[in-house]
Motif scaffolding. Sequence first.
Motif, PDB file in Angstrom:
ATOM      1  N   ALA A 114      70.743  90.435  49.995  1.00  0.00           N
ATOM      2  CA  ALA A 114      70.897  89.060  49.508  1.00  0.00           C
ATOM      3  C   ALA A 114      69.533  88.632  48.764  1.00  0.00           C
ATOM      4  CB  ALA A 114      71.257  88.188  50.443  1.00  0.00           C
ATOM      5  N   GLU A 115      68.446  88.676  49.516  1.00  0.00           N
ATOM      6  CA  GLU A 115      67.435  88.021  49.055  1.00  0.00           C
ATOM      7  C   GLU A 115      66.476  88.618  47.673  1.00  0.00           C
ATOM      8  OE1 GLU A 115      63.703  88.965  51.833  1.00  0.00           O
ATOM      9  OE2 GLU A 115      65.426  88.589  53.100  1.00  0.00           O
ATOM     10  N   PHE A 116      66.817  90.016  47.455  1.00  0.00           N
ATOM     11  CA  PHE A 116      66.076  90.615  46.529  1.00  0.00           C
ATOM     12  C   PHE A 116      66.950  90.631  45.155  1.00  0.00           C
ATOM     13  CE2 PHE A 116      63.885  92.796  50.272  1.00  0.00           C
ATOM     14  CZ  PHE A 116      62.739  92.262  49.930  1.00  0.00           C
ATOM     15  N   GLY A 117      66.292  90.461  44.069  1.00  0.00           N
ATOM     16  CA  GLY A 117      66.956  90.733  42.802  1.00  0.00           C
ATOM     17  C   GLY A 117      66.454  92.310  42.493  1.00  0.00           C
ATOM     18  N   ILE A 118      66.140  92.574  41.246  1.00  0.00           N
ATOM     19  CA  ILE A 118      65.664  93.993  40.912  1.00  0.00           C
ATOM     20  C   ILE A 118      64.208  94.246  41.112  1.00  0.00           C
ATOM     21  CG2 ILE A 118      67.736  94.175  39.498  1.00  0.00           C
ATOM     22  CD1 ILE A 118      65.860  93.730  37.032  1.00  0.00           C
ATOM     23  N   GLU A 119      63.453  93.459  41.228  1.00  0.00           N
ATOM     24  CA  GLU A 119      61.772  93.631  41.260  1.00  0.00           C
ATOM     25  C   GLU A 119      61.693  94.725  42.423  1.00  0.00           C
ATOM     26  OE1 GLU A 119      58.269  93.553  43.397  1.00  0.00           O
ATOM     27  OE2 GLU A 119      59.991  92.521  44.235  1.00  0.00           O
ATOM     28  N   VAL A 120      62.491  94.646  43.579  1.00  0.00           N
ATOM     29  CA  VAL A 120      62.299  95.407  44.659  1.00  0.00           C
ATOM     30  C   VAL A 120      62.456  96.962  44.206  1.00  0.00           C
ATOM     31  CG1 VAL A 120      64.300  95.464  45.659  1.00  0.00           C
ATOM     32  CG2 VAL A 120      62.772  95.670  46.971  1.00  0.00           C
ATOM     33  N   LEU A 121      63.278  97.200  43.049  1.00  0.00           N
ATOM     34  CA  LEU A 121      63.733  98.474  42.656  1.00  0.00           C
ATOM     35  C   LEU A 121      62.734  98.851  41.581  1.00  0.00           C
ATOM     36  CD1 LEU A 121      67.633  98.113  42.496  1.00  0.00           C
ATOM     37  CD2 LEU A 121      66.105  99.187  44.102  1.00  0.00           C
ATOM     38  N   ALA A 122      61.637  98.328  41.194  1.00  0.00           N
ATOM     39  CA  ALA A 122      60.530  98.464  40.133  1.00  0.00           C
ATOM     40  C   ALA A 122      60.125  99.998  40.196  1.00  0.00           C
ATOM     41  CB  ALA A 122      59.384  97.582  40.346  1.00  0.00           C
ATOM     42  N   PRO A 123      59.804 100.598  41.330  1.00  0.00           N
ATOM     43  CA  PRO A 123      59.434 101.975  41.430  1.00  0.00           C
ATOM     44  C   PRO A 123      60.557 102.945  40.824  1.00  0.00           C
ATOM     45  CG  PRO A 123      58.780 100.872  43.486  1.00  0.00           C
ATOM     46  CD  PRO A 123      59.929  99.694  42.833  1.00  0.00           C
ATOM     47  N   ALA A 124      61.878 102.556  41.291  1.00  0.00           N
ATOM     48  CA  ALA A 124      62.800 103.427  40.757  1.00  0.00           C
ATOM     49  C   ALA A 124      63.121 103.132  39.222  1.00  0.00           C
ATOM     50  CB  ALA A 124      64.063 103.218  41.272  1.00  0.00           C
ATOM     51  N   LEU A 125      62.821 102.182  38.748  1.00  0.00           N
ATOM     52  CA  LEU A 125      62.809 101.660  37.221  1.00  0.00           C
ATOM     53  C   LEU A 125      61.854 102.248  36.467  1.00  0.00           C
ATOM     54  CD1 LEU A 125      63.877  99.959  34.744  1.00  0.00           C
ATOM     55  CD2 LEU A 125      62.278  98.243  35.633  1.00  0.00           C
ATOM     56  N   ALA A 126      60.706 102.372  37.192  1.00  0.00           N
ATOM     57  CA  ALA A 126      59.429 103.102  36.475  1.00  0.00           C
ATOM     58  C   ALA A 126      59.731 104.657  36.474  1.00  0.00           C
ATOM     59  CB  ALA A 126      58.160 102.836  37.435  1.00  0.00           C
ATOM     60  N   SER A 127      60.489 105.024  37.171  1.00  0.00           N
ATOM     61  CA  SER A 127      61.036 106.648  37.249  1.00  0.00           C
ATOM     62  C   SER A 127      62.267 106.859  36.211  1.00  0.00           C
ATOM     63  CB  SER A 127      61.432 107.235  38.477  1.00  0.00           C
ATOM     64  OG  SER A 127      60.405 107.214  39.395  1.00  0.00           O
ATOM     65  N   GLY A 128      62.730 105.879  35.323  1.00  0.00           N
ATOM     66  CA  GLY A 128      63.944 105.844  34.555  1.00  0.00           C
ATOM     67  C   GLY A 128      65.061 105.428  35.100  1.00  0.00           C
ATOM     68  N   ALA A 129      65.305 104.992  36.445  1.00  0.00           N
ATOM     69  CA  ALA A 129      66.341 104.772  37.040  1.00  0.00           C
ATOM     70  C   ALA A 129      66.831 103.375  36.348  1.00  0.00           C
ATOM     71  CB  ALA A 129      66.406 104.762  38.555  1.00  0.00           C
ATOM     72  N   ILE A 130      68.092 103.032  36.497  1.00  0.00           N
ATOM     73  CA  ILE A 130      68.764 101.636  36.200  1.00  0.00           C
ATOM     74  C   ILE A 130      68.787 100.888  37.426  1.00  0.00           C
ATOM     75  CG2 ILE A 130      70.481 100.682  34.829  1.00  0.00           C
ATOM     76  CD1 ILE A 130      71.008 103.189  33.464  1.00  0.00           C
ATOM     77  N   PRO A 131      68.268  99.754  37.508  1.00  0.00           N
ATOM     78  CA  PRO A 131      68.299  99.084  38.396  1.00  0.00           C
ATOM     79  C   PRO A 131      69.375  97.788  38.737  1.00  0.00           C
ATOM     80  CG  PRO A 131      66.696  97.922  37.241  1.00  0.00           C
ATOM     81  CD  PRO A 131      67.135  99.067  36.598  1.00  0.00           C
ATOM     82  N   LEU A 132      70.145  97.684  39.873  1.00  0.00           N
ATOM     83  CA  LEU A 132      71.151  96.731  39.922  1.00  0.00           C
ATOM     84  C   LEU A 132      71.023  96.146  41.419  1.00  0.00           C
ATOM     85  CD1 LEU A 132      74.244  98.650  38.446  1.00  0.00           C
ATOM     86  CD2 LEU A 132      73.439  96.531  37.418  1.00  0.00           C
ATOM     87  N   ALA A 133      71.134  95.076  41.411  1.00  0.00           N
ATOM     88  CA  ALA A 133      71.319  94.219  42.767  1.00  0.00           C
ATOM     89  C   ALA A 133      72.695  93.539  42.826  1.00  0.00           C
ATOM     90  CB  ALA A 133      70.293  92.969  43.080  1.00  0.00           C
ATOM     91  N   LEU A 134      73.602  94.005  43.631  1.00  0.00           N
ATOM     92  CA  LEU A 134      74.886  93.448  43.751  1.00  0.00           C
ATOM     93  C   LEU A 134      74.932  93.099  45.443  1.00  0.00           C
ATOM     94  CD1 LEU A 134      76.802  96.247  42.171  1.00  0.00           C
ATOM     95  CD2 LEU A 134      76.070  94.060  41.096  1.00  0.00           C
ATOM     96  N   HIS A 135      75.205  91.671  45.524  1.00  0.00           N
ATOM     97  CA  HIS A 135      75.390  91.243  47.114  1.00  0.00           C
ATOM     98  C   HIS A 135      76.637  90.780  47.342  1.00  0.00           C
ATOM     99  CE1 HIS A 135      75.478  88.210  50.328  1.00  0.00           C
ATOM    100  NE2 HIS A 135      74.652  89.352  51.113  1.00  0.00           N
ATOM    101  N   PRO A 136      77.435  91.214  48.076  1.00  0.00           N
ATOM    102  CA  PRO A 136      78.908  90.712  48.414  1.00  0.00           C
ATOM    103  C   PRO A 136      78.876  89.433  49.391  1.00  0.00           C
ATOM    104  CG  PRO A 136      78.527  92.546  49.490  1.00  0.00           C
ATOM    105  CD  PRO A 136      77.484  92.591  48.797  1.00  0.00           C
ATOM    106  N   ALA A 137      79.236  88.452  49.082  1.00  0.00           N
ATOM    107  CA  ALA A 137      79.048  87.099  49.855  1.00  0.00           C
ATOM    108  C   ALA A 137      80.240  87.161  50.838  1.00  0.00           C
ATOM    109  CB  ALA A 137      79.204  85.780  48.975  1.00  0.00           C
TER     110      ALA A 137
END
Length: 239
Positions: A104-127
Motif C-alpha cells: 500500500a505505502e509504495f508507488g513505483i519508486e521502490v521498483l526503480a532498480p527493475a525499471l533501470a533494467s528495462g522492466a515496466i513498474p506497476l503498483a497495484l494495492h487491493p483495498a
Amino acid sequence: MNPQQRSGRLGIGIIGAGHVGPVLGAALAGAGHAIVGVAAVSEASRERAEAMLPGVPFLAIPDLIERSELVILAVPTDQLRSLVEGLAATQAWQPGQLVVHTAAEFGIEVLAPALASGAIPLALHPAMAFTGSSIDIARLAGTYFAVTAPGPVLPIGQALVVEMGGEPVIVAERDRTAYAEAIETATSFSSSIVDQATGILASIGMAAPGRVLGPLVRSSVENALLRAAGPDDALPLGS
C-alpha cells in the motif's frame, strides 16, 4: 517488448505466497492468464499456494523471473525494497517485463532498480482484508485497487485490475503514504473495535458474540460510508 504489442494472455510468476499473492494469481488465472510458477518458502505458504493454484510449480526466484512476462511481488512491505534491489544486482529483471508489487505505502519508486533494467513498474494495492482462501476471489468483485504507474502504462494496470474483478483508482506517487495511512487506520481500527466488543459480550457469557454484533457492525459501517459519499446520500443514525 512494447506493452501495446503484448498478447492478451500473460505468463505470470508470483513471488510470495502469503494471503494476497495466490488470490491475485487465481483471479488472473480465471481471466485466462497462465500462472507459470510460485516462489514460496514456508510450509504454510506452500500449502496455501497449492490450495489456491493447484498444479502450479514451485520455482526458485531466478527461474520464475526468467519464465514470466509479469511478476507479482506479494511480499511483506519491509522486504520489498531489498528484494527488488537484490534481483537487480543479479541482473534478473528482463526488458519489457511487467513487475507488479502489492504494498500500500509504495508507488513505483521502490521498483526503480527493475525499471533501470528495462522492466515496466506497476503498483497495484487491493483495498481489502485478505483471508488467503477462495473466499477472497468473490470478495475481489468491486474491490478498489490503488494503481500507480508511469502514464503510458496506466491502462495496463487498470486492465489487470478489471480482469481480477476490481475497480481501479489512480493514486499519485506522492499520495501513496497518505493512502497507506488511511488503509491501515480503517483496517486496524475496525478490527480492534470488533475484537473489543465481542470480548465484552463473551465475558458475560453470550454465545457467538460475532453473530450478534455482525448486523450492527455492518450497518454502522455502511451508514458511515454513505455519509462519506456526500450529504445527499447519508443516512441518519438509527435509520
